[in-house]
Write a protein that holds these residues in place. Structure first.
Motif, PDB file in Angstrom:
ATOM      1  N   ALA A 160       0.828  -1.207   0.000  1.00 35.50           N
ATOM      2  CA  ALA A 160       0.000   0.000   0.000  1.00 35.50           C
ATOM      3  C   ALA A 160       0.862   1.256   0.000  1.00 35.50           C
ATOM      4  CB  ALA A 160      -0.926  -0.001   1.220  1.00 35.50           C
ATOM      5  N   ILE A 161       1.968   1.210   0.748  1.00 34.59           N
ATOM      6  CA  ILE A 161       2.903   2.347   0.758  1.00 34.59           C
ATOM      7  C   ILE A 161       3.526   2.512  -0.620  1.00 34.59           C
ATOM      8  CG2 ILE A 161       5.031   3.236   1.768  1.00 34.59           C
ATOM      9  CD1 ILE A 161       4.322   1.656   4.321  1.00 34.59           C
ATOM     10  N   GLN A 163       2.273   1.509  -3.466  1.00 36.66           N
ATOM     11  CA  GLN A 163       1.254   1.932  -4.422  1.00 36.66           C
ATOM     12  C   GLN A 163       0.968   3.429  -4.315  1.00 36.66           C
ATOM     13  OE1 GLN A 163      -0.028   0.332  -6.876  1.00 36.66           O
ATOM     14  NE2 GLN A 163       0.472  -1.794  -6.445  1.00 36.66           N
ATOM     15  N   LYS A 164       1.005   3.967  -3.104  1.00 39.31           N
ATOM     16  CA  LYS A 164       0.800   5.411  -2.948  1.00 39.31           C
ATOM     17  C   LYS A 164       1.887   6.188  -3.673  1.00 39.31           C
ATOM     18  CE  LYS A 164      -1.785   5.363   1.420  1.00 39.31           C
ATOM     19  NZ  LYS A 164      -1.768   5.710   2.865  1.00 39.31           N
ATOM     20  N   ARG A 165       3.102   5.675  -3.599  1.00 42.28           N
ATOM     21  CA  ARG A 165       4.196   6.342  -4.327  1.00 42.28           C
ATOM     22  C   ARG A 165       3.962   6.234  -5.826  1.00 42.28           C
ATOM     23  NH1 ARG A 165       9.279   4.527  -5.849  1.00 42.28           N
ATOM     24  NH2 ARG A 165       8.813   2.539  -4.885  1.00 42.28           N
ATOM     25  N   GLN A 167       1.069   6.026  -7.244  1.00 44.99           N
ATOM     26  CA  GLN A 167      -0.025   6.932  -7.568  1.00 44.99           C
ATOM     27  C   GLN A 167       0.484   8.364  -7.715  1.00 44.99           C
ATOM     28  OE1 GLN A 167      -2.869   6.293  -4.436  1.00 44.99           O
ATOM     29  NE2 GLN A 167      -3.285   4.179  -5.064  1.00 44.99           N
ATOM     30  N   ALA A 168       1.422   8.739  -6.853  1.00 44.19           N
ATOM     31  CA  ALA A 168       2.005  10.079  -6.972  1.00 44.19           C
ATOM     32  C   ALA A 168       2.741  10.228  -8.296  1.00 44.19           C
ATOM     33  CB  ALA A 168       2.960  10.338  -5.801  1.00 44.19           C
TER      34      ALA A 168
END
Length: 386
Positions: A160-161, A163-165, A167-168
Motif C-alpha cells: 500500500a505504501i 502503491q501510494k508512491r 499513484q504520486a
C-alpha cells in the motif's frame, strides 16, 4: 516449505483476439484486457471491449472477479487482479485460484516476487514470451492457509505504501500530459513524421528482420540490442541484456541508434516511446522498434516523444492504423505518415523545460526507500523468514 506447481492450486488458461477486420466484434460491453491494461493491482476496465459476437467468435473467455492475470509476452510477469468479470487477449494468462488451497493475495504477492525469474524464462528472439505450460509447472511455496493470509496481510501493508508512491508518480505523468495538451492540443497546423526527420538515407528505420539477426547470434557481451522492454515504460530503461559481436555489428551498422533518437514500439505493446539518452553505448534496435532521428531545427526529441504519446490527432492516427489479428502492429510506412502538431521552437523548449522538472520529481520518488523495504519483505516471506 512445501512447493507445488501453480497448476495444482489454480486453474490456468488464456484469452483470445477476434478478427480485427470485423468491426462488429469490438466496442461492446465486455472489457477486453491487453497487457497495457495490467497495472500490478486490481483492474476493472480496459482500453478495448468486445461484443457478444466478438466473444463468441474468438477464444476469449470471461473470467470471474478475483482472477489473476499474468502477461506472457513482452512485459512478461506483469500482473493484474480482476475486480469484476473480464476477458483478455491471448497474450495474457489467467489463473483462478482454488480458494481451498491458496489465498488470492498470497498468490499475487508470490507471482509479483517472481517477475525477474519469469522474464528470464522467456523464449524467443526479440519478443520474449513464456507459455501456459511454463506457468502451470511454476513452483509455488505452499504454507497453511492461515500462514498464507498472515504473509499476504503484511505484504499488503507494505505494498500500500509502494502503491501510494506509484499513484504520486502517475499524477505527475498526468501533469506532464496535461501540460502538453494545454499548450498544443488545439494546434491546427500539422506535419508528418518523415517531414520532421533528419536528413540522410535512414532517419526512420526498424531493426533487422528474419535471417539478418538470428537468436543464436546473440552473445554474452558486445554491442547492445534494444528491444520493446527498453521502451515499454515510455522512458528509456536498460532491461534484459542482449548483445551482438563487433563483427555482426559491422553487418548491421545501418540499424544503429543514436542519442536523441526517439524509439517507438511497433509490435505487441504498440505506440510506447522513449528518447535515447546521452552517453548510450553504440547499439542497434530490433525489428519491433522504429527509430526516428529528428531534425532538431524543426522538432526536439522530447517534444516528438510527447506528441506521439499525448496529441489526440496523433494517437487517433496510430490507433486507427494498428493492424494484426493476433498481435497488434504498426509498420515504418505508418510511422512516416503519422501527423504531428507543428509548434514553434520556443514553445517546444518551454514544454521540455516543464517536463524535465516533472521528471526530476519522479526520479526522487522512484529512488525512495519504500521499494527496497517491500522487496526485502517479499524475499523474506517466500523463504519462510517473515
Amino acid at each position: 516449505m512445501k512447493m507445488v506447481p501453480l497448476g495444482e492450486v489454480a486453474h490456468l488458461g488464456s484469452g483470445g483476439t477476434p478478427r480485427r477486420s470485423e468491426p462488429s466484434y469490438f466496442g461492446g460491453s465486455i472489457p477486453w484486457l491487453s497487457i497495457a491494461d495490467l497495472n500490478d493491482s486490481y483492474v476493472d476496465h480496459a482500453n478495448e471491449s468486445l461484443t457478444d459476437a466478438g466473444l463468441k467468435n474468438s477464444s476469449a473467455k470471461i473470467v470471474p472477479a478475483g482472477t489473476l492475470f499474468i502477461a506472457m509476452y513482452g512485459s512478461i510477469g506483469k500482473l493484474g487482479i480482476a475486480s469484476r468479470e473480464l476477458c483478455t487477449s491471448q497474450a495474457i494468462a489467467f489463473a483462478i485460484p482454488d480458494q481451498s488451497k491458496i489465498d488470492t493475495r498470497y498468490l499475487y504477492h508470490f507471482l509479483l516476487s517472481q517477475r525477474s525469474q519469469l522474464e528470464y524464462k522467456g523464449r524467443g528472439g526479440t519478443q520474449k514470451n513464456i507459455s501456459q505450460g511454463d506457468l502451470k509447472k511454476w513452483p509455488v511455496p505452499l504454507p497453511l492457509l492461515d500462514e498464507q493470509r498472515r504473509i499476504a496481510a503484511i505484504l499488503d501493508k507494505a505494498d500500500a505504501i509502494r502503491q501510494k508512491r506509484h499513484q504520486a508518480i502517475a499524477h505527475l505523468d498526468t501533469l506532464a500530459r496535461a501540460s502538453f495538451l494545454d499548450m498544443f492540443a488545439t494546434v491546427q497546423d500539422t506535419a508528418v513524421v518523415e517531414d520532421l526527420a533528419a536528413a540522410g538515407s535512414r532517419p526512420i528505420r526498424t531493426g533487422p528482420f528474419g535471417s539478418q539477426l538470428l537468436h543464436e547470434e546473440f552473445t554474452p557481451e558486445g554491442v547492445p540490442v534494444l528491444g520493446i522492454d527498453n521502451v515499454v515504460e515510455n522512458k528509456f530503461m536498460w532491461k534484459k541484456e542482449r548483445y551482438i559481436s563487433e563483427s555482426k555489428f559491422q553487418q548491421l551498422e545501418k540499424y544503429e541508434v543514436f542519442p536523441g533518437d526517439v524509439l517507438i514500439t511497433i509490435m505487441g505493446t504498440t505506440g510506447r516511446c522513449a528518447v535515447v539518452p546521452a552517453g548510450i553505448p553504440r547499439s542497434i534496435n530490433t525489428k519491433h522498434i522504429c527509430a526516428i532521428t529528428p531534425d532538431r531545427e524543426k522538432i526536439l526529441p522530447e517534444f516528438l516523444q510527447a506528441a506521439l504519446l499525448h496529441h489526440p490527432g496523433t494517437r487517433r492516427f496510430l490507433k486507427d492504423n494498428t493492424r494484426g489479428a493476433i498481435m497488434a502492429g504498426l509498420n515504418m510506412g505508418i510511422i512516416k505518415k503519422t501527423p504531428l502538431p507543428v509548434a514553434s521552437m520556443s514553445g517546444q523548449r518551454t514544454f521540455v523545460k516543464r517536463a524535465k522538472k516533472i521528471d526530476t520529481i519522479k526520479a526522487q520518488l522512484l529512488n525512495g526507500p519504500e521499494t527496497d523495504l517491500f522487496e526485502s519483505l517479499q524475499s523474506r516471506a517466500f523463504r519462510g523468514e517473515l
